[in-house]
Motif scaffolding. Sequence first.
Motif, short mmCIF file in Angstrom:
data_model
loop_
_atom_site.label_atom_id
_atom_site.label_comp_id
_atom_site.label_asym_id
_atom_site.label_seq_id
_atom_site.Cartn_x
_atom_site.Cartn_y
_atom_site.Cartn_z
N ARG A 192 33.87 1.33 1.05
CA ARG A 192 33.61 0.71 -0.25
C ARG A 192 34.26 -0.66 -0.24
O ARG A 192 35.46 -0.79 0.04
N ILE A 193 33.50 -1.71 -0.50
CA ILE A 193 34.04 -3.07 -0.46
C ILE A 193 33.96 -3.71 -1.84
O ILE A 193 33.25 -3.23 -2.73
N GLY A 194 34.69 -4.82 -2.00
CA GLY A 194 34.69 -5.55 -3.26
C GLY A 194 35.67 -4.99 -4.27
O GLY A 194 35.62 -5.35 -5.45
N LEU A 195 36.59 -4.12 -3.84
CA LEU A 195 37.55 -3.52 -4.77
C LEU A 195 38.56 -4.57 -5.24
O LEU A 195 38.76 -5.60 -4.60
N GLY A 196 39.22 -4.29 -6.37
CA GLY A 196 40.25 -5.20 -6.87
C GLY A 196 39.70 -6.49 -7.41
O GLY A 196 40.26 -7.57 -7.18
N ASN A 197 38.56 -6.45 -8.09
CA ASN A 197 37.94 -7.64 -8.69
C ASN A 197 37.54 -8.66 -7.62
O ASN A 197 37.55 -9.86 -7.84
N ASN A 198 37.23 -8.17 -6.41
CA ASN A 198 36.73 -9.04 -5.34
C ASN A 198 35.27 -8.73 -5.05
O ASN A 198 34.81 -8.92 -3.94
N GLY A 199 34.60 -8.26 -6.05
CA GLY A 199 33.28 -7.67 -5.93
C GLY A 199 32.13 -8.64 -5.92
O GLY A 199 32.33 -9.82 -5.65
N PRO A 200 30.95 -8.09 -6.24
CA PRO A 200 30.78 -6.76 -6.83
C PRO A 200 31.07 -5.62 -5.84
O PRO A 200 30.86 -5.79 -4.64
N GLU A 201 31.56 -4.52 -6.37
CA GLU A 201 31.80 -3.37 -5.52
C GLU A 201 30.48 -2.81 -5.01
O GLU A 201 29.49 -2.76 -5.73
N ARG A 202 30.49 -2.40 -3.76
CA ARG A 202 29.30 -1.77 -3.19
C ARG A 202 29.66 -0.95 -1.96
O ARG A 202 30.71 -1.14 -1.35
N GLN A 203 28.77 -0.07 -1.61
CA GLN A 203 28.94 0.75 -0.41
C GLN A 203 28.49 -0.05 0.80
O GLN A 203 27.50 -0.78 0.76
N SER A 204 29.24 0.08 1.89
CA SER A 204 28.88 -0.63 3.11
C SER A 204 29.38 0.17 4.32
O SER A 204 29.76 1.34 4.18
N SER A 205 29.38 -0.47 5.49
CA SER A 205 29.84 0.22 6.70
C SER A 205 30.08 -0.81 7.79
O SER A 205 29.72 -1.98 7.67
N PHE A 206 30.70 -0.35 8.87
CA PHE A 206 30.86 -1.11 10.09
C PHE A 206 30.01 -0.46 11.18
O PHE A 206 29.93 0.77 11.26
N ASP A 207 29.42 -1.28 12.04
CA ASP A 207 28.81 -0.82 13.29
C ASP A 207 29.67 -1.33 14.44
O ASP A 207 30.48 -2.26 14.26
N ILE A 208 29.51 -0.75 15.61
CA ILE A 208 30.17 -1.31 16.78
C ILE A 208 29.40 -2.56 17.21
O ILE A 208 28.18 -2.66 17.02
N THR A 209 30.09 -3.56 17.74
CA THR A 209 29.48 -4.86 18.04
C THR A 209 28.26 -4.74 18.96
O THR A 209 27.30 -5.51 18.83
#
Length: 567
Positions: A192-209
């Motif tokens: 979950r990214i964008g937490l702490g008023n650094n949003g908007p909050e949304r679901q995301s992910s990492f892939d390997i390079t």
Amino acid sequence: MLSDIQISRQTQITPIADIAAQMGLHPNEFRCYGTTRAKVDLTALARVAKQPRGKMVLVTAITPTPFGEGKTVTSIGLTQALHQLGKRVCACLRQPSMGPVFGIKGGAAGGGNAQIVPMEELNLHLTGDIHAVSAAHNLAAAAIDARVHHEQRLGAEEFTRQSGLAALHIDPQHIVWNRVMDHNDRALRSIRIGLGNNGPERQSSFDITAASELMAVLALSQDLADMRRRLGQLLLAFDVNGVPITAEQLGVAGAMAAILREAIEPTLMQTINGAPCLIHTGPFANIAHGNSSVIADEIALGLNDIVVTEGGFGSDMGFEKFCNIKARASGIHPDCVVLVATLKALKSHAGVAASEIHYPNIDALAQGMSNLNWHIANVKKYGLPVVVAINRFPDDTESELQWLTEQALAAGADAVELSLAFAHGADGATDLAAAVVACLQQPANFTHLYSTELGLLNSLQQLATRGYGASAIELSAQAEQQLAQIVALGADHLPICMAKTQMSVSHDPRLKGAPTDFVLPIVGLKLNAGAGFVTAFAGNIMTMPGLGVKPGYLKLDIDENGDIQGF
């Protein structure tokens, strides 16, 4: 026998400038990184394009097993043997990702007396290309989130007034560009990214390079201008009306190109006996297209009589993707295929337990032979001659090896030879090299497996039925929606990069040998507009691996002299 790293360290390494000169590069066409590595400048492309092109040998394998088939060892050993026979030869291999190096593989420089040296330089960082891909990819991810943040914070009109840029109105829930890193880290598969008023909050992910579309762009680009064009076409997100947003529209494509300006250049290294090897790009074959770069191939083919390259995993993966994706992008196709198999692997396909795998068992071999037969027939579908290389282990019996040789010839192999490259280096692969040279005298009537002109759905059906032996495909509701969107975007003509398990010809790792009459599930489709293919997901395929219970990094350390130990 000495360990791999001991063999690497006792090798008398030729200065890389001498290897470059031996290969035919001019002094202004490479830059040395110390005495063991060199970047090859793209100015060499124009010169070598005017020279006769050599022959391409692609090394592939049967379906992987836990016992290892030795594909990279065979590729390097074959290169060393051809070099020893006086042939002008160069290997073109992928750069190892640090994910598998620290995870399960522990290195990817070959092994024994068939290695790229120095092995620790190849396995760790090399000249930083994979890190450059990570940096360029994550710049685009940061640019998307920053654009959404500022447009929402200021409002479209005020954003345009302050920035001079037109508002893109990106839909935060339809951003399709995730972040990447070159490590196995299952904790980042869903975040979950964008937490702490650094949003908007949304679901995301990492892939390997290695799974980044940028890795494919780097591998499939013809030159710097082609790379820059492809970067501009990258699909990053959709706006609130469902209109695609590209890297060019976001204004980040130029900066990404600047980061990748040197990463597009192949790195020159050498084998244990001084044969040249171009290392470039690192896409996996189960989640990406699994081959080294077009640029490395072009340079090597223009300067050598024979080029040895390797497709990731079995012939249903890296080899198939070379023929249906890379060959379309480059015009380069294999002239001969080397198919690696082992007695242990075939017994494993018959279900023999690990504790029994070392014992003679002709009945199990006969059952496991179905997998080798399948891969021989698969290569023949593309109109190519095939040499089966039996990677010999010390406890293999003569009777079983002879049986396997006869069976492989009966199944349609053009030649069958033993390879002892791990133990004996070039000397252990001279018979294999001679068979390959003879095979290259045969005409290759190369053909693609499917025609992209008939549309994406037809390509999926042809790849599933003709390519894997499935009876049909089954698209999920999500895949059907994505297919309709891809067609609407005019990308219905692109080839397919199938993301599936490497442990079976099918989508199910439990189905060994040569499975038939299965339905191939397509759970999702992803347009890679910059790379120029559509990724089809056959099941729940992870694009971010995880570390195992006893990962490879536990063996790695440095000694009192600062030398790396444990590869």
